[in-house]
Every structure is written in C-alpha cells, then in structure tokens.
Design an enzyme around this catalytic site. Structure first.
Site, PDB file in Angstrom:
ATOM      1  N   ASN A   1     -10.746  -2.723  -6.851  1.00  0.00           N
ATOM      2  CA  ASN A   1      -9.695  -1.654  -7.061  1.00  0.00           C
ATOM      3  C   ASN A   1     -10.825  -1.846  -8.579  1.00  0.00           C
ATOM      4  O   ASN A   1      -9.534  -0.237  -9.204  1.00  0.00           O
ATOM      5  CB  ASN A   1      -8.297  -2.068  -7.697  1.00  0.00           C
ATOM      6  CG  ASN A   1      -7.268  -2.583  -6.058  1.00  0.00           C
ATOM      7  OD1 ASN A   1      -6.358  -3.220  -5.906  1.00  0.00           O
ATOM      8  ND2 ASN A   1      -7.897  -1.540  -4.993  1.00  0.00           N
TER       9      ASN A   1
ATOM     10  N   ASP B   1       0.616  -1.314   0.191  1.00  0.00           N
ATOM     11  CA  ASP B   1      -0.006  -0.140   0.212  1.00  0.00           C
ATOM     12  C   ASP B   1       0.719   1.422   0.069  1.00  0.00           C
ATOM     13  O   ASP B   1       2.027   1.421   0.610  1.00  0.00           O
ATOM     14  CB  ASP B   1      -0.991  -0.032   1.270  1.00  0.00           C
ATOM     15  CG  ASP B   1      -2.001   0.783   1.224  1.00  0.00           C
ATOM     16  OD1 ASP B   1      -2.643   1.439   0.155  1.00  0.00           O
ATOM     17  OD2 ASP B   1      -2.792   1.408   1.980  1.00  0.00           O
TER      18      ASP B   1
END
Length: 244
Positions: free
Chosen positions: A70, A22
């Site tokens: 996503n 991330d």
C-alpha cells in the site's frame, strides 16, 4: 453463533475470522467523495464488526488494515491513512478496553512513524489482560514479508547454535511468525468482489475456508457478517482427509 441443523448436528462458528477489508476507495468514489472519506467510513465499520464478535462466537478477529504494497499509493492517501490510524487508536482505546477486546498489531513496524508505533505499543499494553475478543490489526503487513522475517530470525538462531537444522519443521517456523500467539484462521473473508488473497496470512491460511463477497467494506454490516458465518457453518472441513 452455533446452531443446530435439521439432522441434529451442531454448526460451529469459526473461532478465528480474518478479513481483507476492501472497497473503501470505490465506496467513496461512487458517492463523489475522496478516497479517504471511504477509509474513515471503513474505520467506523470496524467497531461494529468487532463488537458483534462475542454474540457470533468469534473469539479471534484479524483485519488487514495496510499492506506492504500500500506504500505505492499516492503520498496524500498514505499520509491520510497514517493519520487515520493514529486517530482511531486514540479514539477507540478506552472503548476497546471496556468491551474486553485485546488488541495486537502484526507487520513490520520499521517504516511506521514513531508516534504511531508508540500508540500501538500503548494500546497493546492497555488491553493485554482482555480476553473477550482478540483483535489483531495487520499494519504494514505482507505474508511474504512475514515469512521472510521469520526465516531470517530462525536462521540467526541456527547460526548461533540455539536451534539445530534437523529440528526445523513447519511448527518451528510457525513460532517465528508474527501470529505465533494466535490460532490459524478458520475463515478468510474478502469484501468488494475481488477474488484474490493479496499476500494476506499466506502461511496461516493454508486450510482456511474463503468467502469472497461483493459488499464493499463500509457496507459490511454485522448482519451481513452473521450471514457469512452461517454459510461457513454449512461447510465440511476435511484438512486433506477423506471423511466417511
């Protein structure tokens, strides 16, 4: 890597490390660059971490590349990521082969384009006999989606009489998961300072240790990786038991 404590006990490195990579977008934004610039920097970091694994006694590495959630990102970012995945496979395949890395992909491939799926299949076949590091890339992956798909396959076998309902237990379900060929992760690392698991390896990580660190993924060096693993070596894993 394994080391000895002052008491003489040997600290064991985690055999299987899973990473939620991330912070690519924020890394780029802080530099005044588009988010995809950060994703490209993050892809380069993957190579360093994978190649550090043998010296750190990490046999299995699973990385979260693209989640089922996503797809909610902008079309430009999603398209850019899919192009990046194709470029990464083309560029890194021979290096991965030479470094003894076996590559597997987990996740639902149904929404991925045919060209990317072909590259994934080819890379898995190319590296199938490697055994130095087992790299698993979670692509269009979500833990709930994985369990749902596994349950559906298991239910089909029950309906067809190939599996008895009374024989279904946790071990049975595990055989239907995308990760059925892998040991459960010992350690899950999330970079960028976020302290959540984001639907990653929900079933497999029931007894994993977690490490949430502030470092953004493109800055997560092999040295930082080694520091996190050293911290893992100081933990006492009880798996629900009380140790004397």
């Amino acid at each position: 890597m394994a080391s000895e404590t002052q008491s003489g006990a040997v600290r064991k490195a985690p055999e299987h490390v899973a990473i939620i990579m991330d912070g690519n977008g924020r890394w780029a934004t802080r530099r005044g660059r588009p988010r995809l610039f950060g994703h490209h920097a993050g892809a380069r970091r993957v190579r360093e971490i994978v190649e550090a694994c043998p010296d750190l006694d990490v046999k299995y590495l699973t990385i979260f590349a693209f989640s089922t959630e996503n797809w909610k990102r902008t079309q430009a970012e999603v398209s850019g990521l899919m192009l990046l995945f194709r470029r990464y496979i083309r560029k890194e395949s021979q290096r991965l082969l030479a470094k003894g890395v076996r590559v597997r992909f987990i996740g639902d491939r149904i929404k991925l384009d045919a060209a990317l799926i072909t590259l994934m299949d080819d890379l898995e076949a190319l590296t199938a006999h490697n055994d130095k590091v087992h790299l698993t890339i979670a692509l269009n992956y979500g833990g709930r989606d994985e369990v749902t798909r596994a349950t559906r396959r298991m239910a089909t076998e029950v309906a067809e009489g190939r599996l008895l309902p009374e024989d279904v237990d946790a071990e049975t379900l595990g055989r239907f998961l995308d990760t059925c060929m892998l040991p459960d992760p010992d350690l899950v690392i999330r970079t960028s300072g976020e302290a959540r698991i984001s639907n990653f390896l929900l079933w497999q990580s029931a007894y994993a240790e977690y490490e949430f660190i502030d470092t953004l993924w493109p800055d997560f060096s092999a040295e930082r990786f080694a520091e996190v693993l050293a911290g893992y070596g100081n933990r006492e894993r009880r798996f629900g038991a009380v140790l004397a």
